[in-house]
Design a protein around this motif. Sequence first.
Motif, mmCIF file in Angstrom:
data_model
loop_
_atom_site.group_PDB
_atom_site.id
_atom_site.type_symbol
_atom_site.label_atom_id
_atom_site.label_comp_id
_atom_site.label_asym_id
_atom_site.label_seq_id
_atom_site.Cartn_x
_atom_site.Cartn_y
_atom_site.Cartn_z
ATOM 1 N N UNK A 39 0.884 -1.169 0.000
ATOM 2 C CA UNK A 39 0.000 0.000 0.000
ATOM 3 C C UNK A 39 0.918 1.214 0.000
ATOM 4 N N UNK A 40 0.560 2.207 -0.777
ATOM 5 C CA UNK A 40 1.483 3.335 -0.885
ATOM 6 C C UNK A 40 0.763 4.660 -1.048
ATOM 7 N N UNK A 41 1.365 5.657 -0.432
ATOM 8 C CA UNK A 41 0.996 7.040 -0.666
ATOM 9 C C UNK A 41 2.318 7.786 -0.836
ATOM 10 N N UNK A 42 2.275 9.080 -0.971
ATOM 11 C CA UNK A 42 3.497 9.818 -1.280
ATOM 12 C C UNK A 42 4.601 9.637 -0.232
ATOM 13 N N UNK A 43 4.218 9.614 1.044
ATOM 14 C CA UNK A 43 5.246 9.575 2.083
ATOM 15 C C UNK A 43 5.064 8.431 3.088
ATOM 16 N N UNK A 44 4.258 7.425 2.720
ATOM 17 C CA UNK A 44 4.070 6.239 3.562
ATOM 18 C C UNK A 44 3.963 5.004 2.675
ATOM 19 N N UNK A 45 4.609 3.932 3.121
ATOM 20 C CA UNK A 45 4.501 2.643 2.441
ATOM 21 C C UNK A 45 4.040 1.621 3.475
ATOM 22 N N UNK A 46 3.008 0.861 3.135
ATOM 23 C CA UNK A 46 2.581 -0.268 3.950
ATOM 24 C C UNK A 46 3.067 -1.539 3.271
ATOM 25 N N UNK A 47 3.839 -2.344 3.983
ATOM 26 C CA UNK A 47 4.370 -3.591 3.448
ATOM 27 C C UNK A 47 3.534 -4.731 4.014
ATOM 28 N N UNK A 48 2.885 -5.499 3.131
ATOM 29 C CA UNK A 48 2.089 -6.640 3.558
ATOM 30 C C UNK A 48 2.967 -7.841 3.851
ATOM 31 N N UNK A 49 2.643 -8.567 4.910
ATOM 32 C CA UNK A 49 3.443 -9.714 5.327
ATOM 33 C C UNK A 49 2.624 -11.000 5.269
ATOM 34 N N UNK A 50 3.310 -12.123 5.338
ATOM 35 C CA UNK A 50 2.648 -13.430 5.306
ATOM 36 C C UNK A 50 2.151 -13.835 6.690
ATOM 37 N N UNK A 51 2.691 -13.213 7.734
ATOM 38 C CA UNK A 51 2.302 -13.529 9.115
ATOM 39 C C UNK A 51 1.987 -12.247 9.869
ATOM 40 N N UNK A 52 1.161 -12.369 10.910
ATOM 41 C CA UNK A 52 0.905 -11.209 11.762
ATOM 42 C C UNK A 52 1.588 -11.401 13.119
ATOM 43 N N UNK A 53 2.854 -11.749 13.033
ATOM 44 C CA UNK A 53 3.711 -11.941 14.206
ATOM 45 C C UNK A 53 4.978 -11.112 13.985
ATOM 46 N N UNK A 54 5.981 -11.299 14.847
ATOM 47 C CA UNK A 54 7.265 -10.643 14.624
ATOM 48 C C UNK A 54 7.898 -11.205 13.356
ATOM 49 N N UNK A 55 8.348 -10.319 12.482
ATOM 50 C CA UNK A 55 8.989 -10.737 11.232
ATOM 51 C C UNK A 55 10.343 -10.038 11.099
ATOM 52 N N UNK A 56 11.318 -10.726 10.494
ATOM 53 C CA UNK A 56 12.620 -10.092 10.272
ATOM 54 C C UNK A 56 12.575 -9.134 9.081
ATOM 55 N N UNK A 57 13.166 -7.966 9.290
ATOM 56 C CA UNK A 57 13.208 -6.927 8.254
ATOM 57 C C UNK A 57 14.636 -6.414 8.169
ATOM 58 N N UNK A 58 15.166 -6.339 6.964
ATOM 59 C CA UNK A 58 16.470 -5.713 6.763
ATOM 60 C C UNK A 58 16.270 -4.469 5.907
ATOM 61 N N UNK A 59 17.003 -3.430 6.255
ATOM 62 C CA UNK A 59 16.911 -2.161 5.537
ATOM 63 C C UNK A 59 18.315 -1.767 5.115
ATOM 64 N N UNK A 60 18.452 -1.416 3.841
ATOM 65 C CA UNK A 60 19.747 -1.047 3.278
ATOM 66 C C UNK A 60 19.601 0.305 2.586
ATOM 67 N N UNK A 61 20.473 1.224 2.909
ATOM 68 C CA UNK A 61 20.421 2.559 2.326
ATOM 69 C C UNK A 61 21.722 2.789 1.572
ATOM 70 N N UNK A 62 21.578 3.110 0.280
ATOM 71 C CA UNK A 62 22.765 3.325 -0.545
ATOM 72 C C UNK A 62 22.568 4.552 -1.433
ATOM 73 N N UNK A 63 23.637 4.944 -2.094
ATOM 74 C CA UNK A 63 23.577 6.117 -2.963
ATOM 75 C C UNK A 63 22.916 5.827 -4.296
ATOM 76 N N UNK A 64 22.923 4.563 -4.711
ATOM 77 C CA UNK A 64 22.319 4.218 -5.998
ATOM 78 C C UNK A 64 21.467 2.958 -5.862
ATOM 79 N N UNK A 65 20.531 2.804 -6.776
ATOM 80 C CA UNK A 65 19.643 1.637 -6.756
ATOM 81 C C UNK A 65 20.457 0.359 -6.878
ATOM 82 N N UNK A 66 20.023 -0.661 -6.193
ATOM 83 C CA UNK A 66 20.713 -1.948 -6.190
ATOM 84 C C UNK A 66 20.099 -2.886 -7.231
ATOM 85 N N UNK A 67 20.908 -3.787 -7.742
ATOM 86 C CA UNK A 67 20.410 -4.826 -8.628
ATOM 87 C C UNK A 67 20.055 -6.005 -7.732
ATOM 88 N N UNK A 68 18.776 -6.344 -7.704
ATOM 89 C CA UNK A 68 18.298 -7.410 -6.824
ATOM 90 C C UNK A 68 18.229 -8.710 -7.616
#
Length: 143
Positions: free
Chosen positions: A41-70
């Motif tokens: 779900x997205x708006x200009x300054x908020x993103x909602x990320x849907x998950x497969x579970x409604x429990x604690x989930x692991x999240x990694x965040x990476x910030x770089x100067x350029x877009x990454x090739x995934x």
Amino acid sequence: MRSYELELFADYFQFYIQDDKELNVNLADVWTDEAVANRLAESESIIGVGTARNMDVPVSIHISKSAQVIAEAEFDLINQTTILCESGMLVIAGCTDYFPEAMRIELTPGKYNVQIGYKNLEDISEDKLDGNDSYHIWLSLHI
């Protein structure tokens, strides 16, 4: 590249990434059937990320100067969007977290490209309480 590893309580099968100045915005109107199916779900300054579970989930965040090739083969789903962070402070929180105490990441104010990789979405228990799902987020300043 700066990286962060955290566990978020994904109550209601979601967590948020948002500009610190947008703490009073409600994403209820943008969680359409399509957004739920796409886990985004997205708006200009908020993103909602849907998950497969409604429990604690692991999240990694990476910030770089350029877009990454995934490596697409590593993920069940990849979403791409943008987020505006005018305040220079990005909040990462579960939707029922106490936002004044949620994790914050300092950023250069501006618009960011966001790539979200979802792993092991099907590797969860029948009751959706246990699993190996994980969520990986890359942010880079939009040029």
